[in-house]
Design a protein around this motif. Structure first.
Motif, PDB file in Angstrom:
ATOM      1  N   LEU A  91      39.609   2.934  95.440  1.00 58.55           N
ATOM      2  CA  LEU A  91      38.336   3.140  94.750  1.00 58.55           C
ATOM      3  C   LEU A  91      37.830   1.835  94.154  1.00 58.55           C
ATOM      4  O   LEU A  91      38.619   0.987  93.742  1.00 58.55           O
ATOM      5  CB  LEU A  91      38.512   4.181  93.642  1.00 58.55           C
ATOM      6  N   PRO A  92      36.496   1.670  94.095  1.00 57.58           N
ATOM      7  CA  PRO A  92      35.450   2.560  94.625  1.00 57.58           C
ATOM      8  C   PRO A  92      35.375   2.490  96.140  1.00 57.58           C
ATOM      9  O   PRO A  92      35.688   1.476  96.746  1.00 57.58           O
ATOM     10  CB  PRO A  92      34.183   2.008  93.969  1.00 57.58           C
ATOM     11  N   MET A  93      34.947   3.573  96.735  1.00 55.87           N
ATOM     12  CA  MET A  93      34.865   3.639  98.183  1.00 55.87           C
ATOM     13  C   MET A  93      33.724   4.567  98.587  1.00 55.87           C
ATOM     14  O   MET A  93      33.287   5.428  97.813  1.00 55.87           O
ATOM     15  CB  MET A  93      36.182   4.143  98.773  1.00 55.87           C
ATOM     16  N   ASP A 120      36.098   7.125  86.989  1.00 50.31           N
ATOM     17  CA  ASP A 120      35.519   7.082  85.651  1.00 50.31           C
ATOM     18  C   ASP A 120      36.396   6.219  84.744  1.00 50.31           C
ATOM     19  O   ASP A 120      37.619   6.304  84.789  1.00 50.31           O
ATOM     20  CB  ASP A 120      35.411   8.505  85.098  1.00 50.31           C
ATOM     21  N   SER A 121      35.766   5.411  83.951  1.00 51.19           N
ATOM     22  CA  SER A 121      36.527   4.505  83.077  1.00 51.19           C
ATOM     23  C   SER A 121      37.437   5.261  82.122  1.00 51.19           C
ATOM     24  O   SER A 121      38.491   4.757  81.716  1.00 51.19           O
ATOM     25  CB  SER A 121      35.560   3.618  82.287  1.00 51.19           C
ATOM     26  N   GLY A 159      37.361  14.256  88.741  1.00 49.84           N
ATOM     27  CA  GLY A 159      36.215  13.374  88.852  1.00 49.84           C
ATOM     28  C   GLY A 159      34.923  14.132  88.632  1.00 49.84           C
ATOM     29  O   GLY A 159      34.929  15.243  88.111  1.00 49.84           O
ATOM     30  N   SER A 160      33.837  13.529  89.014  1.00 56.03           N
ATOM     31  CA  SER A 160      32.532  14.139  88.804  1.00 56.03           C
ATOM     32  C   SER A 160      32.185  15.102  89.931  1.00 56.03           C
ATOM     33  O   SER A 160      32.707  15.000  91.039  1.00 56.03           O
ATOM     34  CB  SER A 160      31.460  13.036  88.711  1.00 56.03           C
ATOM     35  N   VAL A 161      31.324  16.030  89.631  1.00 56.49           N
ATOM     36  CA  VAL A 161      30.832  16.986  90.624  1.00 56.49           C
ATOM     37  C   VAL A 161      29.450  16.521  91.077  1.00 56.49           C
ATOM     38  O   VAL A 161      28.572  16.259  90.258  1.00 56.49           O
ATOM     39  CB  VAL A 161      30.744  18.396  90.026  1.00 56.49           C
ATOM     40  N   TRP A 162      29.266  16.419  92.378  1.00 54.99           N
ATOM     41  CA  TRP A 162      28.010  15.924  92.944  1.00 54.99           C
ATOM     42  C   TRP A 162      27.312  17.045  93.697  1.00 54.99           C
ATOM     43  O   TRP A 162      27.932  17.822  94.393  1.00 54.99           O
ATOM     44  CB  TRP A 162      28.274  14.771  93.907  1.00 54.99           C
ATOM     45  N   ARG A 186      44.983   6.884  82.809  1.00 57.45           N
ATOM     46  CA  ARG A 186      45.763   8.109  83.055  1.00 57.45           C
ATOM     47  C   ARG A 186      46.284   8.223  84.477  1.00 57.45           C
ATOM     48  O   ARG A 186      46.984   9.172  84.811  1.00 57.45           O
ATOM     49  CB  ARG A 186      44.899   9.335  82.740  1.00 57.45           C
ATOM     50  N   VAL A 187      45.922   7.263  85.315  1.00 56.09           N
ATOM     51  CA  VAL A 187      46.332   7.353  86.721  1.00 56.09           C
ATOM     52  C   VAL A 187      46.914   6.026  87.189  1.00 56.09           C
ATOM     53  O   VAL A 187      46.711   4.980  86.563  1.00 56.09           O
ATOM     54  CB  VAL A 187      45.139   7.739  87.620  1.00 56.09           C
TER      55      VAL A 187
END
Length: 286
Positions: free
Chosen positions: A239-241, A202-203, A281-284, A208-209
């Motif tokens: 990433l992305p991967m 995420d942008s 990150g996001s939850v899928w 932060r990383v």
């Protein structure tokens, strides 16, 4: 001083006889005696243990030994009596209640009677993951033609069983249930493509990383009852991967992605910067 020492020794001996392992040592001696007897047999062992049950009625190890002996020799009523006596001593704990529910279930010719149902409910109220009860419910569902429910119960049971023989037996049951439903057996699913997902940063997290921070892509069951089903580790620089989560990425043979119909994917970035908390990150939901 000698009088005090003698008193301490006397009290210690009395306490050991009442609270110590003297009774268990007798049980061990009985077992070894029967094993070393040329005429030793299972019947002899049961008879000797029954003698100990009269002498040590409050020793739980007597009844925990007699219960499986009775069960394996087809003495179901005696097995129930021994198990109920063990429950009186140890308390109404889930593993013992589950064993009692199971044996009463089979004594009732695989019928979920009111008595069995009450034991099942009491067990699951204390431990919703109790594998013996889940296995029993799976059998009942299978007998009633509800194959999907049987599969669900058996998969949950497998996640909490360490014995490989029991796991293999339940997997066989799942495979038969799937065949009855006309769907692909579980083994083929495990060898398939698994869950394929593309992961990007995420942008909002970019500042932060670092590139060498670790990324963990984890698949979990939707209910959150099982250990992680599959884990893939990468770095932010990758990433992305696109990754595939299948049984080859499982952390335990008792919890694999092929055991569930739906998985919840979570991506975490663990930053090496001391001042930063883990970035999520996001939850899928596939």
């Amino acid at each position: 001083m000698p009088v005090v020492m003698l008193a301490v020794v006397a009290v210690s001996v009395i306490w050991y006889q009442q609270k110590g392992a003297e009774g268990d040592l007798v049980l061990l001696a009985v077992q070894q005696e029967v094993q070393n007897d040329p005429d030793g047999s299972l019947v002899m062992y049961i008879e000797r243990m029954e003698e100990q049950a009269e002498r040590q009625p409050d020793n739980p190890n007597v009844w925990s030994t007699l219960f499986p002996l009775y069960r394996e020799t087809g003495q179901m009523s005696e097995a129930v009596d021994a198990l109920e006596r063990l429950i009186e001593i140890e308390g109404r704990i889930p593993p013992l209640l589950a064993q009692l529910a199971q044996i009463r279930f089979f004594m009732a010719e695989r019928e979920l009677t009111d008595e069995v149902q009450a034991l099942v409910d009491e067990t699951l109220e204390q431990d919703p993951r109790q594998p013996t009860v889940l296995g029993l419910l799976g059998i009942n569902a299978f007998d009633n033609g509800d194959y999907q429910q049987a599969i669900d119960h058996w998969r949950r049971a497998i996640a909490n069983i360490e014995d490989p023989n029991t796991v293999s037996s339940l997997r066989d049951g799942i495979r038969v249930a799937q065949e009855r439903m006309g769907i692909e057996p579980e083994e083929a699913v495990a060898q398939g493509n698994g869950i394929r997902v593309r992961v990007a940063l995420d942008s909002e997290l970019a500042g932060r990383v670092d590139d060498n921070d670790s990324v963990f892509i984890t698949a979990r069951d939707s209910e959150g009852e099982l250990p992680p089903l599959a884990v893939v580790r990468a770095q932010v620089s990758e990433l992305p991967m696109t990754v595939t989560l299948d049984d080859s990425a499982a952390m335990s043979p008792q919890a694999q992605i092929s055991q569930v119909r739906e998985a919840r994917l979570v991506v975490r970035v663990f930053s090496l910067r001391p001042s930063n908390a883990p970035a999520w990150g996001s939850v899928w939901r596939p």
